[in-house]
Design a protein around this motif. Structure first.
Motif, short mmCIF file in Angstrom:
data_model
loop_
_atom_site.label_atom_id
_atom_site.label_comp_id
_atom_site.label_asym_id
_atom_site.label_seq_id
_atom_site.Cartn_x
_atom_site.Cartn_y
_atom_site.Cartn_z
N LEU A 157 0.83 -1.21 0.00
CA LEU A 157 0.00 0.00 0.00
C LEU A 157 0.86 1.26 0.00
CD1 LEU A 157 -2.62 -1.18 2.66
CD2 LEU A 157 -2.98 -0.99 0.18
N GLY A 244 -0.58 1.91 5.96
CA GLY A 244 -0.40 0.74 5.10
C GLY A 244 0.18 -0.40 5.90
N GLY A 268 -6.13 1.80 4.60
CA GLY A 268 -6.31 0.86 3.49
C GLY A 268 -5.95 -0.53 3.96
N SER A 269 -6.66 -1.53 3.43
CA SER A 269 -6.28 -2.90 3.74
C SER A 269 -6.61 -3.78 2.55
CB SER A 269 -6.96 -3.39 5.01
OG SER A 269 -8.34 -3.53 4.80
N GLY A 275 -10.26 -5.45 -1.10
CA GLY A 275 -9.61 -4.30 -0.48
C GLY A 275 -10.61 -3.43 0.24
N ALA A 277 -10.93 0.70 2.04
CA ALA A 277 -10.31 2.00 2.29
C ALA A 277 -11.32 2.90 2.98
CB ALA A 277 -9.85 2.63 0.97
N PRO A 314 -3.02 -3.96 -4.11
CA PRO A 314 -2.49 -2.84 -3.32
C PRO A 314 -2.26 -1.58 -4.16
CG PRO A 314 -0.87 -4.60 -3.51
CD PRO A 314 -2.17 -5.15 -3.99
N VAL A 317 -5.74 0.07 -4.09
CA VAL A 317 -6.10 0.60 -2.77
C VAL A 317 -5.13 1.72 -2.35
CG1 VAL A 317 -6.45 0.03 -0.34
CG2 VAL A 317 -7.21 -1.56 -2.11
N GLY A 318 -3.83 1.50 -2.59
CA GLY A 318 -2.84 2.53 -2.23
C GLY A 318 -3.04 3.81 -3.02
N GLN A 321 -5.79 5.61 -1.47
CA GLN A 321 -5.30 6.29 -0.26
C GLN A 321 -4.59 7.60 -0.61
OE1 GLN A 321 -3.43 2.50 1.34
NE2 GLN A 321 -4.00 3.48 3.26
N ASP A 402 -3.50 -7.01 5.73
CA ASP A 402 -3.08 -7.20 4.35
C ASP A 402 -2.79 -8.66 4.10
OD1 ASP A 402 -0.51 -8.01 5.02
OD2 ASP A 402 0.35 -6.88 3.35
#
Ligand SMILES: [Zn+2]
Length: 412
Positions: A157, A244, A268-269, A275, A277, A314, A317-318, A321, A402
């Protein structure tokens, strides 16, 4: 017909001029800088308002509606400001003087000079696609450059989040991670590379970010976030935290610290193809413990080997974020505060559930029962079904942070 010199003499005879030393005493006066942008960028009289001479007549009524306001007009040497003062008098401004000798004389007297924060030509080019968006613009870009974001984890993430925040020109990025780059990381942790295997993740991330954008200062914390160092690291002051983390002890530590330090957390996960967020903004919305008051007991956590994640998840999701973080920093749009976004990469579906602040929350509730940091024993995350991420916060256990099985670091 009068030449320029005669015209200037004529105008100066019709206006009032004052010397720099006298102007400096006029603490109630508004200083009006009528020079061009590049001159303004070099330095100004502190507190001055900038209106280039060519825009004076069209903009002054909007800027100074009160025609009785005491105005000190200045340019570089006192000529343009003389003409400007004459125009202002013609427009009905009653209390206008021109600074004799202009800003040059002001500086020669050794009086205070302010340097306006402006973007360099290189920055204008780099961030041109931001400058074209009114919601960001030059002011927003300067905000980003002055912003400080702490990333917990330089893993799955943290990689995309850090890269996009760095590219966007967030001026200071703190990164907390105790791990070294491992070959099993490279399937998703795109801030690292094969040649960095064995290198500390924070240093690898720092090198990548600095190569991407020299405007960004990276503060590398090569350590695992614990109750021992959390105060020191968060105490350095951050505008937002990107969580993360890949383990529950860190998640809960980050949550409790962020509530006590009043720093929004962009959460986030990820797990396999799923995922999540959201944004936890202390006092304004729920915190992580409002949803999941306690971590699951270690003995209830099934095998670590069940972990795993599709490499691109990720990245999705990242990036979300990073998007939430930029909105928080710029103060634009609607964040995910109060909304838990659920992403299903297999179905390519995005759902969201409303999450509310719990008045009985042990940390941010009305009668908090947790008032000091807790170091939970680390354990592996379980294959909690997505439905267990209960919006009502009744789930006995939160979803796994995660899909990195058995990782001891903080980077997903
Ligand atoms: Zn709470």
């Amino acid at each position: 017909m009068a030449g320029y010199r005669e015209l200037l003499q004529q105008v100066k005879s019709e206006i009032d001029e004052i010397a720099a030393s006298e102007a400096r005493e006029r603490s109630d006066a508004l200083f009006l800088d009528v020079r061009e942008q590049d001159e303004w960028d070099e330095g100004t009289v502190p507190g001055a308002v900038h209106v280039p001479r060519g825009q004076l007549e069209s903009r002054i009524e909007g800027l100074v509606p009160d025609r009785a306001r005491e105005l000190v007009v200045y340019c570089a040497g006192g000529s343009r400001s003389a003409f400007a003062a004459k125009s202002l008098a013609d427009l009905g401004y009653e209390n206008v003087v021109s600074l004799a000798g202009g800003f040059t004389d002001w500086k020669r007297n050794g009086f205070e000079v302010a340097t306006p924060q402006t973007l360099s030509p290189e920055q204008r080019a780099r961030y041109s696609r931001h400058l074209l968006i009114p919601e960001v613009g030059e002011g927003g870009q300067q905000k980003l450059l002055a912003s400080r974001v702490l990333l917990i984890g330089a893993g799955g993430l943290g990689s995309p989040a850090a890269l996009y925040l760095a590219a966007a020109g967030v001026g200071t990025l703190g990164i907390v991670d105790a791990d070294v780059v491992d070959d099993s990381n490279l399937q998703r942790q795109i801030i690292h590379s094969t040649e960095r295997i064995g290198e500390a993740k924070v240093l690898s991330a720092k090198r990548t970010i600095e190569a991407l954008n020299p405007d960004v200062e990276v503060k590398a914390y090569e350590e695992r976030l614990t109750s021992e160092n959390v105060e020191r690291i968060l105490g350095e002051g951050w505008d937002a935290i990107v969580d993360g983390a890949d383990n529950f002890p860190t998640r809960y530590l980050v949550n409790d610290a962020s509530v006590w330090h009043d720093i929004p957390v962009v959460h986030g996960s990820i797990y396999r193809f799923e995922g999540q967020a959201t944004v936890f903004k202390p006092r304004e919305g729920p915190c992580y413990r409002c949803l999941f008051p306690q971590p699951p007991p270690p003995e209830l956590a099934p095998s670590c080997a069940e972990g795993g994640v599709l490499g691109v998840l990720p990245g999705i999701v990242g990036s979300l974020q990073a998007n939430e973080t930029l909105k928080l920093l710029l103060g634009i749009g609607d964040t995910l505060q109060g909304r838990l976004l659920l992403i299903d990469a297999l179905a390519t579906s995005f759902d969201e559930v409303t999450v509310k602040r719990d008045p009985g929350c042990p940390v941010c509730g009305e009668h908090p029962t947790i008032t000091d940091y807790i170091d939970y024993v680390e354990f592996c995350a379980s294959a909690t079904p997505r439905s267990a991420a209960a919006p009502a916060g009744r789930s006995p256990a939160p979803p796994p942070p995660d899909g990195a099985p058995g990782s001891r670091g903080t980077g997903a």
